[in-house]
Design an enzyme around this catalytic site. Structure first.
Site, PDB file in Angstrom:
ATOM      1  N   ARG A 291      -3.482  10.095 -11.713  1.00  0.00           N
ATOM      2  CA  ARG A 291      -4.776  10.368 -10.610  1.00  0.00           C
ATOM      3  C   ARG A 291      -3.948  10.485  -8.962  1.00  0.00           C
ATOM      4  O   ARG A 291      -2.747   9.937  -8.878  1.00  0.00           O
ATOM      5  CB  ARG A 291      -5.454   8.497 -10.063  1.00  0.00           C
TER       6      ARG A 291
ATOM      7  N   THR B 280       2.188   7.324   0.712  1.00  0.00           N
ATOM      8  CA  THR B 280       0.525   6.048  -0.133  1.00  0.00           C
ATOM      9  C   THR B 280       1.323   5.307  -1.288  1.00  0.00           C
ATOM     10  O   THR B 280       2.241   6.312  -2.037  1.00  0.00           O
ATOM     11  CB  THR B 280      -0.725   6.671  -0.365  1.00  0.00           C
TER      12      THR B 280
ATOM     13  N   GLY C  69      -9.905   9.014  -1.074  1.00  0.00           N
ATOM     14  CA  GLY C  69      -9.067  10.279  -1.020  1.00  0.00           C
ATOM     15  C   GLY C  69     -10.122  11.100  -2.129  1.00  0.00           C
ATOM     16  O   GLY C  69      -9.754  11.854  -1.706  1.00  0.00           O
TER      17      GLY C  69
ATOM     18  N   THR D 199      -7.012   7.929   5.845  1.00  0.00           N
ATOM     19  CA  THR D 199      -6.416   7.528   4.501  1.00  0.00           C
ATOM     20  C   THR D 199      -8.674   6.464   4.423  1.00  0.00           C
ATOM     21  O   THR D 199      -9.299   7.304   4.850  1.00  0.00           O
ATOM     22  CB  THR D 199      -6.420   6.467   5.735  1.00  0.00           C
ATOM     23  N   GLY D 200      -8.266   6.212   2.962  1.00  0.00           N
ATOM     24  CA  GLY D 200      -9.606   5.666   2.503  1.00  0.00           C
ATOM     25  C   GLY D 200      -9.916   6.322   1.431  1.00  0.00           C
ATOM     26  O   GLY D 200      -8.513   6.512   0.431  1.00  0.00           O
TER      27      GLY D 200
ATOM     28  N   THR E 103      -1.760   3.597   1.798  1.00  0.00           N
ATOM     29  CA  THR E 103      -1.129   4.776   2.807  1.00  0.00           C
ATOM     30  C   THR E 103      -0.971   4.733   4.795  1.00  0.00           C
ATOM     31  O   THR E 103      -1.744   4.378   5.071  1.00  0.00           O
ATOM     32  CB  THR E 103      -2.967   5.931   3.154  1.00  0.00           C
TER      33      THR E 103
ATOM     34  N   SER F 183       0.812  -1.357   0.010  1.00  0.00           N
ATOM     35  CA  SER F 183      -0.128  -0.079  -0.094  1.00  0.00           C
ATOM     36  C   SER F 183       0.889   1.434  -0.194  1.00  0.00           C
ATOM     37  O   SER F 183       0.311   2.620  -0.459  1.00  0.00           O
ATOM     38  CB  SER F 183      -1.140   0.218   1.666  1.00  0.00           C
TER      39      SER F 183
END
Ligand code: ASP
Length: 338
Positions: free
Chosen positions: A227, A217, A253, A250-251, A199, A89
């Site tokens: 992206r 990340t 973005g 986190t998660g 992340t 990650s």
């Protein structure tokens, strides 16, 4: 709707601002309200997103325990998952974009509000250290893509292939369907388990009472080439204000960017919310914005207030964070909205 308490607070700020406008330029700048202390932990303290934050905290702690500064600590912490090829990650071994490129996003911020960032950086393991070099060696905050790589190489970073065999294998498997669908909590899955988010966000408070934060990340797996997520964006993936505290995310973005997530959390703490309340209230903006969508994604916030109080919250179950301070070392499951 502005409630009575909020109205009084806003009125006070407006009057203070009006007064400040009548004073000479040499007068002290009016400060926003400081956050109210709720629970004071021993300094220093370091917190990081996800279970793998524990190893990052250990590296950060070796600096903090020797009275080192928060900036050095968070950089050292972030470098741990960056150089771990089994962590799919972050950094080396990170999952690639849909075209097979591992592209890294990272940012760093210190107690003085200085910050640096790199976006869509390829071939460099320690994106966080490149972000720090942007902060310290250039007049800019953010470098992206080829320019970021050029800057890194000119500053002595080594060019490497970041795509490991495992991540390549999974990407080739993914290409069979090429269906892009972020998986909730993929960050915390066992490496090599064909699932992974990204992340590490890390926040530290040093013995001098200064805060620092870092976020790094490889971004959402199989994203479009080019992206950029929230993680390298100051105010989205990370924000630090030494008067108040720091926050990281986190998660997904895209959703964090929409609500200027980490900055929102810090501003809510400035208004007197606890770190946990601030994280929850920021997430509630996403829920109000699009409840059906919010139910399908993960976003987690982690906050560290300047007095050492810690809080976190996530949309979904499964977000964890690691804490290390003098008398405490643990991984904690965050509360969640859904
Ligand atoms: N926030 C990261 C991004 O959107 C991904 C993650 O934390 O899983 O790039």
């Amino acid at each position: 709707m502005v409630d009575r308490r909020e109205f009084l607070r806003l009125s006070a700020i407006t009057s203070a601002a009006a007064l400040a406008g009548c004073t000479s330029a040499s007068d002290k700048v009016q400060q926003d309200e400081p956050a109210l202390p709720v629970r004071v932990l021993n300094k220093p303290v370091v917190v990081s997103t996800w279970d793998f934050g524990k190893a990052a905290n250990t590296a950060a702690w070796s600096i903090l325990a020797g009275n080192g500064n928060a900036l050095d600590a968070v950089e050292a912490g972030a470098r741990v998952p960056e150089e771990d090829p089994t962590n799919q990650s972050v950094g080396l071994g990170g999952r690639p974009d849909r075209d097979g490129h591992v592209t890294l996003d990272a940012c760093i911020m210190d107690a003085k509000g200085r910050c640096g960032s790199v976006a869509a950086l390829e071939h460099i393991v320690h994106a966080i250290s490149v972000a720090r070099a942007v902060m310290e060696k250039t007049p800019h905050v953010m470098l992206a893509g080829d320019g970021a790589l050029q800057f890194a190489l000119a500053n002595g970073f080594q060019k490497e292939d970041l795509l490991t065999g495992q991540s390549r294998k999974e990407w080739e498997e993914w290409l069979k369907t090429a269906h892009y669908a972020p998986v909730v909590n993929i960050e915390n899955q066992t490496p090599g388990n064909s699932k992974d988010h990204d992340t590490i966000g890390i926040l530290a408070l040093d013995t001098a009472g200064d805060l620092g934060g870092a976020c790094t990340t490889s971004g959402m797996a199989y994203k479009l080439h080019g992206r950029v997520g929230d993680s390298p964006i100051i105010g989205a993936g990370l924000f630090v204000d030494n008067e108040v505290g720091g926050a990281t995310s986190t998660g997904v973005g895209e959703e964090v960017i929409r609500i200027a997530g980490s900055h929102t959390v810090v501003e809510l703490m400035r208004q007197g919310r606890t770190p946990e309340e601030a994280c929850r209230m920021a997430l509630e903006r996403s829920v109000r914005r699009d409840p059906a969508y919010a139910k399908t994604i993960q976003v987690g916030f982690l906050a560290l207030r300047r007095d050492g109080a810690i809080g976190a919250y996530a949309l979904q179950k499964g977000f964890t964070y690691a804490v290390k301070t003098g008398g405490r070392e643990e991984v904690v499951a965050a509360k969640h909205i859904f």
